[in-house]
Design an enzyme around this catalytic site. Structure first.
Site, PDB file in Angstrom:
ATOM      1  NE  ARG A  90      35.523 -18.405  66.693  1.00  0.00           N
ATOM      2  CZ  ARG A  90      35.486 -17.077  66.725  1.00  0.00           C
ATOM      3  NH1 ARG A  90      35.329 -16.391  65.608  1.00  0.00           N
ATOM      4  NH2 ARG A  90      35.601 -16.438  67.869  1.00  0.00           N
ATOM      5  CE1 TYR A 244      42.551 -14.373  71.818  1.00  0.00           C
ATOM      6  CE2 TYR A 244      43.286 -12.096  71.751  1.00  0.00           C
ATOM      7  CZ  TYR A 244      42.534 -13.126  71.231  1.00  0.00           C
ATOM      8  OH  TYR A 244      41.751 -12.910  70.115  1.00  0.00           O
TER       9      TYR A 244
END
Length: 421
Positions: A90, A244
């Site tokens: 990540r 988002y």
């Protein structure tokens, strides 16, 4: 009833356990199996999970195992919450795209594609083993990128539904602002996973009064602040985008912010170390307050509700899930996976009718759907050219020079997870 959580050693898991314990009347779990290959994490999380059940008087049995086949044997439902490559992968997803001036994020853009390429083959292998163990078992996917992963599962014929906590988070926030119970709030939630808008907020159900205009008028400043978007933008749109959408509506600003501070991955990794230390305390028998900062708010409640409905229990009849389009958004292929309100029951999820989507949103949805199709093809068949095409198609990238550079970086950073590289 037996449930299995694959990725059960996640620091998220105590949130899920707390939900199972509190909502046992909705979902009467008799056996819960936590599966994870990380034995040290699994021991810590499993110990806390048992203490949470004991503290709340839940009679169910919790077991842990690294053996996937043993863990899914006889399971009625399997929840997937994987992170292939862990926080280290990540961290890479969130950093190397910034070198090209593109957003570095784990579920969208180049980082999101990298995660999809690492994850889809692993999830499909798990799903095949679940199907061999119990072909009637439901798979609930919380593994990002949920839209692409769920499409891979459904395309392969698995009994799967995708789940995200964005909608339930909005439901809870709006309920608090309106001073009503959460179950009274029904969202007109539409789009793709991590690309959605609340186009209506109804009281009492799908046919209830739309109070979104009132919410924006009375609480627009607070809602905009939570989204880190300007209030005038929400007023002009007349809808509430998911947070988002900030990666699209304020892309360059977000890139600068990401370049300045420590990555979200670095902050989460530090938080996870602290959480795991807490989980090892034999006196701890509840989820710690720090877990709320880890993300995944209300994940447990959404997961319980969905599992209960799929398994014929007391789950809500309407839930926001990721499932096949089937003509719901007529400008998308039927086999696209969308995130909308659906009627959920023992036969799965059937999307509710959706009002025609404004071109302002439909265009972006169509664009990202095309990217997701290319991303899934790259995940299934591999190859540098397929990766390049997916990156070129993504609206956050789009320029061939960026796509070329990002393709090479993606492969270099993920070679150990890509069988074809």
């Amino acid at each position: 009833m037996k449930l299995t959580v694959v990725g059960g050693g996640s620091t998220y898991t105590p949130e899920l356990i707390d939900g199972f314990a509190r909502l046992r009347d909705t979902l009467p779990v008799e056996e819960l199996v936590l599966v994870d290959s990380a034995a040290d994490r699994l021991e810590l999380v499993g110990g806390l999970a048992r203490r949470i059940f004991a503290r709340q008087g839940h009679p169910g049995r919790i077991t842990t195992t690294a053996d996937l086949d043993a863990g899914v044997a006889g399971a009625d439902a399997v929840l997937l919450q994987l992170r292939v490559g862990g926080q280290a992968a990540r961290q890479q997803d969130e950093t190397w795209p910034l070198e090209c001036g593109c957003v570095g994020q784990e579920t969208t853009g180049a980082g999101g594609l990298a995660k999809a390429l690492r994850t889809v083959p692993v999830v499909l292998d798990i799903a095949e083993r679940v199907r061999r163990a119990n072909p009637d078992a439901w798979i609930i996917d919380f593994t990002n990128p949920v839209g692409i992963v769920t499409r891979a599962l459904l395309q392969a014929g698995h009994r799967a539904v995708g789940l995200c906590n964005v909608a339930i988070g909005f439901q809870r926030k709006f309920a608090a602002l309106l001073d009503v119970a959460p179950h009274e709030v029904h969202l007109d939630h539409v789009g793709l996973n991590h690309l959605t808008w609340e186009t209506g907020v109804r009281l009492g159900g799908p046919e209830g009064e739309d109070v979104l205009p009132r919410l924006l008028a009375e609480h627009g400043e607070r809602i905009a602040g939570d989204l880190h978007l300007p209030r005038p933008l929400l007023d002009r749109l007349g809808v509430v985008p998911s947070y988002y959408l900030r990666y699209y509506y304020a892309h360059d600003q977000v890139v600068e912010e990401l370049r300045e501070g420590p990555s979200r991955a670095a902050r989460v990794a530090a938080m996870e170390r602290e959480l795991l230390t807490m989980y090892g305390d034999p006196e701890l028998a509840e989820k710690p307050a720090l877990l709320a900062q880890r993300g995944g708010a209300f994940y447990s409640e959404a997961a319980v509700d969905l599992a209960a409905a799929l398994l014929g229990g007391a789950g809500s009849p309407y839930q926001v899930v990721n499932t096949l389009n089937r003509g719901t958004l007529p400008f998308l292929p039927d086999d696209a996976v969308i995130e909308v309100q659906a009627a959920v029951g023992a036969n799965g999820a059937v999307p509710l009718p959706v009002a025609p989507l404004d071109p302002l949103y439909a265009g972006l949805v169509a664009n990202v759907t095309a990217y997701e199709e290319l991303a899934l093809d790259a995940a299934l068949r591999g190859g540098r050219e397929r990766v390049f095409e997916a990156l070129l198609a993504h609206p956050l990238i789009g320029q061939y020079a960026y796509a070329e550079t990002l393709t090479d970086q993606l492969i270099a950073h993920n070679r150990e997870h890509l069988a074809w590289a």
